[in-house]
Design an enzyme around this catalytic site. Structure first.
Site, PDB file in Angstrom:
ATOM      1  N   PHE A  47       6.481 -13.690   4.682  1.00 26.19           N
ATOM      2  CA  PHE A  47       5.032 -14.672   4.453  1.00 26.19           C
ATOM      3  C   PHE A  47       5.269 -15.555   5.668  1.00 26.19           C
ATOM      4  O   PHE A  47       6.099 -15.604   6.580  1.00 26.19           O
ATOM      5  CB  PHE A  47       5.221 -15.375   3.265  1.00 26.19           C
ATOM      6  CG  PHE A  47       4.679 -14.828   1.841  1.00 26.19           C
ATOM      7  CD1 PHE A  47       3.792 -14.504   1.361  1.00 26.19           C
ATOM      8  CD2 PHE A  47       5.652 -14.073   0.891  1.00 26.19           C
ATOM      9  CE1 PHE A  47       3.805 -15.152   0.643  1.00 26.19           C
ATOM     10  CE2 PHE A  47       6.093 -14.393  -0.026  1.00 26.19           C
ATOM     11  CZ  PHE A  47       4.884 -14.423  -0.521  1.00 26.19           C
ATOM     12  N   ASP A  48       4.011 -15.057   6.471  1.00 25.88           N
ATOM     13  CA  ASP A  48       3.488 -15.358   7.648  1.00 25.88           C
ATOM     14  C   ASP A  48       3.236 -17.799   6.983  1.00 25.88           C
ATOM     15  O   ASP A  48       3.219 -17.538   5.851  1.00 25.88           O
ATOM     16  CB  ASP A  48       2.279 -15.555   8.075  1.00 25.88           C
ATOM     17  CG  ASP A  48       1.881 -16.074   9.208  1.00 25.88           C
ATOM     18  OD1 ASP A  48       2.758 -17.048   9.947  1.00 25.88           O
ATOM     19  OD2 ASP A  48       0.546 -16.928   9.375  1.00 25.88           O
TER      20      ASP A  48
END
Length: 225
Positions: free
Chosen positions: A9-10
């Protein structure tokens, strides 16, 4: 049917909405250069990409000026801007469900690791992630492809082959592609639909609910690219 078991995940624009803190920090840095930007919305494009890149692209700063601007930015961000942030609704429940389903969760962000760790701990999200990978304060490992490569290097090969990157800006999609990974672009963050679609992500979703449907059930309520 999707079978992704390792999810990268960013952070900014994907897990949390950091707009007030980031834009005020940029505003503070620019003011130190006698550049007055009263409208914080103008500074929203700084959310996501490496800061040096944005100071150069939007204000023509030299590499040396950009590094000084980053130092000013951190004066505000480290004390105040860090917490001018909010978790997107639905993210905590999604992370809990994914962990309950034995998914491996990692963060891959261009933000310095020390700040990413503090933000995720502040919002009680850090415990969901096996690794929080970011850039270094000395300016190294800021390119998203480098961050993703670093995160992947911590995984055993089977997990690496079963991973996907999730983010809201083109840098996330490009970084995934450069590492041979599929990607999910989310349009509820700060990348426009056009920006994201132009990079041909594997999937495109427009909400946290859509992301949950894709990750948990292998289907999407938005069209795949």
């Amino acid at each position: 049917m999707l079978t992704y078991d390792t999810l990268l995940f960013d952070l900014d624009g994907t897990l949390t909405d950091p707009k007030p803190g980031i834009t005020k920090s940029v505003q503070y840095a620019l003011a130190r250069f006698n550049i007055d930007v009263p409208d914080l919305d103008i500074l929203a494009p700084f959310i996501g990409p490496p800061l040096a890149e944005s100071f150069h692209n939007y204000y023509g700063f030299t590499p040396e000026q950009a590094q000084q601007a980053i130092a000013y930015y951190r004066e505000y961000f480290a004390e105040t801007g860090l917490y001018e942030n909010a978790v997107f609704p639905g993210i905590p429940a999604l992370l809990a469900d994914l962990r309950a389903s034995n998914k491996r969760l990692l963060v891959a962000t261009s933000k310095p690791t020390i700040f990413a760790e503090r933000i995720l701990a502040h919002f009680d999200l850090a415990h969901y992630f096996e690794l929080i990978a970011g850039s270094e304060l000395d300016g190294t490992r800021i390119d998203k492809a480098e961050v993703i490569a670093y995160a992947l290097a911590s995984l055993p090969t089977p997990a690496y082959q079963n991973a996907i990157m999730i983010g809201d800006r083109k840098h996330d999609i490009i970084g995934a592609q450069q590492n041979g990974l599929p990607s999910i672009a989310v349009t509820y963050g700060y990348g426009s639909y056009e920006e994201l679609q132009s990079q041909q992500p594997t999937h495109l979703v427009d909400s946290v609910a859509g992301l949950a449907t894709l990750l948990e059930h292998g289907t999407t309520i938005s069209a795949s690219i």
